[in-house]
Scaffold this active site. Structure first.
Site, PDB file in Angstrom:
ATOM      1  N   SER A   1     -46.537 -26.634  45.670  1.00 44.70           N
ATOM      2  CA  SER A   1     -46.063 -27.069  46.982  1.00 44.70           C
ATOM      3  C   SER A   1     -44.608 -26.731  47.248  1.00 44.70           C
ATOM      4  CB  SER A   1     -46.265 -28.577  47.135  1.00 44.70           C
ATOM      5  OG  SER A   1     -47.640 -28.892  47.117  1.00 44.70           O
TER       6      SER A   1
ATOM      7  N   GLU B   1       0.784  -1.227   0.000  1.00 41.27           N
ATOM      8  CA  GLU B   1       0.000   0.000   0.000  1.00 41.27           C
ATOM      9  C   GLU B   1       0.822   1.287   0.000  1.00 41.27           C
ATOM     10  OE1 GLU B   1      -3.474   0.209  -0.085  1.00 41.27           O
ATOM     11  OE2 GLU B   1      -3.288  -1.921  -0.552  1.00 41.27           O
TER      12      GLU B   1
END
Length: 844
Positions: free
Chosen positions: A491, A86
């Protein structure tokens, strides 16, 4: 001479005009440039990662999947490759590369008319300016702005900082932002593990990642990679020999191995919701948080399997609902099968089509890959037709009773012993019920259950949630039934009524009349007559037995005596319900709560009455490693910067937990709940051979089946029920549906663990009693147990035991009058029932 002077003046004028035009142009585009100084504090969006308790990755959350790597930790080879591809002069230019621009101009002139894309000359600094401050618009205006910003960025920041921003910000395809994420997504490697050709491939991507996709444009990707390797050789970053060898190697990518804990989807989603609540969505998806979850992967896997198996087992008991589809034409049947989407929730199972149904010993099936197999008759016997009311049809006698030619089924490969017939219950019948070995290619018939459920396992001492399952499969529904579903606990709520009674002076041996009870609410409403599950009554019964056998009528009578206002206060202190309505039916678990809240309340029983706050998160660190959240905030002197030496003592950490209930009465209820496992509704757990306690729960018409239980160091709560509540079936209870799930989890959790007994707090007297009647044990009584009493409350053989009774009550009891229906009552003073209110047993 005059001509030369004229030409010189003209040149000067043109130069001045050009300079003036350039100044005007720069001034024009300088007006609306973004503020480049914000790059000094720029923090790119980074992935938030969640780790399990053992450090394995659970999940990631990100708007852009990025792993930020500081420039000091960036391998030099990576930097060199991107410079070669680049910007070879990156460390020499001042933001714009004049030589690079000249080369680009000459190249574009040479390519003029050849229909080639113009070559750019953007430096890495210019790309930073474009990617982070500008748009991707293709225009001269953007290029001018880019150049201006690049020069200014170079003046404000070091080259290393610019390179750091570039390598962490750039998009490289495959959901990869930054080189570290790209290395993982393309090669499943860290940056320092990349080879020359792999580094070169990453450096080949910035121009156009989609043009060099290694799967779709493989040849173009290899060519571009080799070009980058050549540039690296030209710039002296690799030797020609290394470059030639790298260019000759194939481009091989590897799918990223996340090493995720695959059974943790509900857990991860719960953490995601919690993080959004704490820090907001932006911090979650862009903040790069590192989250250590409380989850134990082994226990989580066991919990997921246990709940799925429990739901499947329930579903099988209630019949076969038929195939998932039908294939009419068998041409290319394997391709047709492969094209069919699998039903949601069928993970681990396969689609199959019935190819032959006329054999007596099984169904011949075909699979999507073209393979064939067989479902033996032993794996079909459970599939009796499902009927309304959770009933089933006649027994299966031949394979075609279950499926016909062309039916599409869900199957699972099986090996080893064949599954047993549901009706045989082989585990209870012994070795004679053992099945024969199944041949290779055998499959079992599967069905996605309609019933759902939730499960939570947590540490009772810290509140750390170690496992959590929110349903059969998150693919079916992301609704978390462990934390979001409000269900009646039935319960399993009763222990807190009995604990309230123990706090009011009752003992485990106190007798309560188990006889018909009626309540007239007034106002023309029908009289309420609670019943026991067995529809029988048992006379005067100790409190302990009332819990062990889950007696409804005893519980209501006890709640009426102590007052629902006191039950309400204790239940809210334990965090089960925020605002319990003080009505007698609530004593039987008619209120609504979640599995997580009820399991947390049981954890407070288990730990001796200390408050714990459940948590899914141990610690959160920001992107810089600073701890921003910690569940355990206790001070620990001598815990940091200490080198461990043999014989060194463990630092003392203060116990700052709030005491929410007397540890003595808390242990009494734990001991009673241990009796539920030893002699009561969860007796099937005795086979585990470990100290366990807990309580089953079954709501009206069996809409929900619960079990919440615990060992001294682990609490597990679970329920099973339909999302749209309806009866599970008249024979389904907490003991039949939920206890097996708990058992499967505990088998894994307690494997190879010592049988640690429950801790007994000081201030109690242990006395041997007969649990059936609460009286002192007689010599040779083999049923005797050790019962815990507060000093002075143990049974006295010289005094008759009083029996709590009161058969018909008025509306005062519903609102919590603790002494309604009893003579001589004084507000706030616990009273024994008078002789007039004693039941038929009188003195017992």
């Amino acid at each position: 001479m005059r001509l030369l002077l004229s030409l010189l003046m003209a040149f000067v004028m043109l130069a001045l005009a050009g300079a003036g035009g350039l100044v005007f142009l720069l001034d024009h585009y300088d007006q609306d440039l973004p503020d480049y100084t914000k790059l000094a504090n720029y923090e790119p969006p980074v992935t938030t990662r969640i780790y399990a308790g053992d450090g394995r990755l659970m999940a990631e959350f990100a708007s852009e999947r990025r792993i930020f790597v500081p420039i000091d930790a960036m391998p030099r080879q990576v930097i060199n490759a991107f410079m070669a591809a680049e910007d070879k002069n990156f460390y020499a230019h001042q933001g714009v590369d004049p030589l690079g621009i000249l080369r680009a101009i000459l190249t574009n002139i040479e390519n003029f008319g050849r229909d080639r894309r113009p070559v750019g000359a953007s430096t890495i600094t210019q790309q930073v300016a474009k990617n982070m401050l500008l748009t991707n618009e293709v225009s001269f205006a953007r290029k001018i702005k880019e150049a201006i910003l690049a020069v200014r960025i170079e003046r404000a920041f070091t080259k290393d900082r610019i390179m750091e921003l570039y390598l962490n910000e750039i998009f490289l395809g495959n959901r990869s932002y930054g080189v570290a994420a790209a290395a993982l997504n393309y090669f499943n490697k860290a940056l320092d593990e990349l080879s020359i050709e792999e580094v070169a491939f990453l450096a080949a991507l910035p121009k156009a990642p989609s043009n060099y996709n290694p799967d779709r444009q493989h040849d173009a990707a290899v060519a571009r990679r080799n070009w980058v390797i050549g540039r690296m050789s030209e710039d002296g970053y690799v030797t020609p020999e290394e470059a030639k060898a790298a260019q000759g190697r194939p481009l091989l990518t590897r799918k990223r191995d996340e090493q995720e804990v695959v059974t943790a989807e509900y857990f991860s989603e719960e953490i995601r919701r919690e993080l959004v609540k704490l820090y907001g969505e932006q911090a979650l998806y862009e903040g790069g948080l590192s989250v250590r979850a409380s989850m134990n992967p082994q226990l989580q896997a066991a919990a997921t399997k246990a709940l799925r198996d429990g739901l499947v087992a329930y579903d099988r008991r209630h019949g076969w609902r038929g195939p998932v589809g039908k294939m009419e034409n068998f041409d290319n049947w394997s391709k047709k099968l492969a094209a069919m989407p699998a039903p949601a929730g069928s993970e681990g199972w396969k689609l199959a089509v019935v190819l032959k149904d006329d054999q007596a010993d099984g169904l011949d099936i075909g699979l999507a890959d073209g393979g064939r197999g067989r479902i033996p008759l032993s794996e079909l016997r459970w599939a009796r037709a499902a009927k309304d009311g959770e009933a089933v049809g006649p027994a299966i006698r031949k394979p075609s009773d279950v499926a016909k030619l062309g039916d599409i089924l869900l199957v699972e490969a099986i090996s080893g012993p064949a599954a047993k017939d549901e009706d045989e219950k082989p585990a209870r019948k012994g070795a004679q019920a053992a099945a024969k070995e199944l041949p290779p290619g055998s499959y079992a018939l599967r069905q996605i259950p309609q019933v759902q459920g939730g499960l939570v396992a947590l540490d009772p001492h810290t509140g750390r949630v170690l496992a959590m399952v929110g349903g059969f499969s998150p693919a079916m529904s992301v609704f978390n039934r462990a934390t979001q579903a409000l269900r009646q606990p039935g319960s399993s709520f009763k222990p807190f009524v009995y604990l309230t009674a123990l706090n009011q002076g009752f003992t485990p041996s106190s007798l309560v009349m188990d006889a018909p009870f009626a309540f007239d609410p007034g106002g023309g409403q029908p009289v309420w007559r609670p019943e026991n599950y067995s529809h029988e009554f048992y006379g005067p019964t100790p409190l302990r037995v009332g819990i062990e056998k889950s007696r409804n009528v005893m519980t209501v009578r006890l709640a009426q005596q102590i007052g629902m206002d006191k039950v309400k206060a204790l239940v809210e202190k334990f965090g089960i319900v925020d605002n319990l309505q003080p009505y007698l039916p609530m004593s039987l678990g008619a209120g609504e709560t979640t599995v997580l809240r009820l399991a947390t309340a049981y954890a407070m029983l288990d730990n001796g009455g200390k408050r714990v706050v459940p948590t899914f998160i141990d610690r959160v660190q920001d992107r810089n490693g600073k701890t921003v959240f910690r569940h355990d905030n206790r001070a620990c002197e001598g815990c940091t910067n200490v080198a461990w030496k043999d014989g060194m003592g463990v630092p003392a950490v203060p116990d700052t937990r709030e005491q929410v209930n007397d540890p003595r009465t808390t242990y009494q209820i734990v001991s009673i709940l241990e009796g539920v496992v030893q002699r009561g509704t969860a007796a099937s757990l005795k086979s585990l051979g470990k100290p366990l306690a807990g309580k089953t729960g079954t709501t009206n018409d069996s809409h929900d089946a619960w079990f919440v239980g615990f060992s001294p160091d682990l609490v597990v709560g679970t329920y099973i029920g339909f999302d749209q509540p309806r009866s599970l079936g008249s024979r389904e209870t907490g003991g039949s549906a939920a206890v097996p799930v708990f058992k499967d989890v505990m088998q894994v959790a307690l494997k190879d663990k010592p049988a640690t007994p429950f801790r007994v707090p000081p201030g109690l007297r242990l006395v041997r009693v007969n649990p059936a009647n609460g009286q002192l044990a007689q010599p040779g009584d083999n049923r005797a147990i050790w019962e815990a009493f507060l000093p002075g409350t143990e049974p006295n053989p010289d005094q008759p035991q009083m029996v709590l009774d009161g058969s018909v009550q008025g509306a005062g009891a519903m609102m919590g009058d603790p002494n309604a229906g009893f003579e001589g009552a004084q507000p706030g003073v616990p009273t024994q029932p008078s002789a007039a209110t004693l039941g038929t047993g009188g003195l017992y």
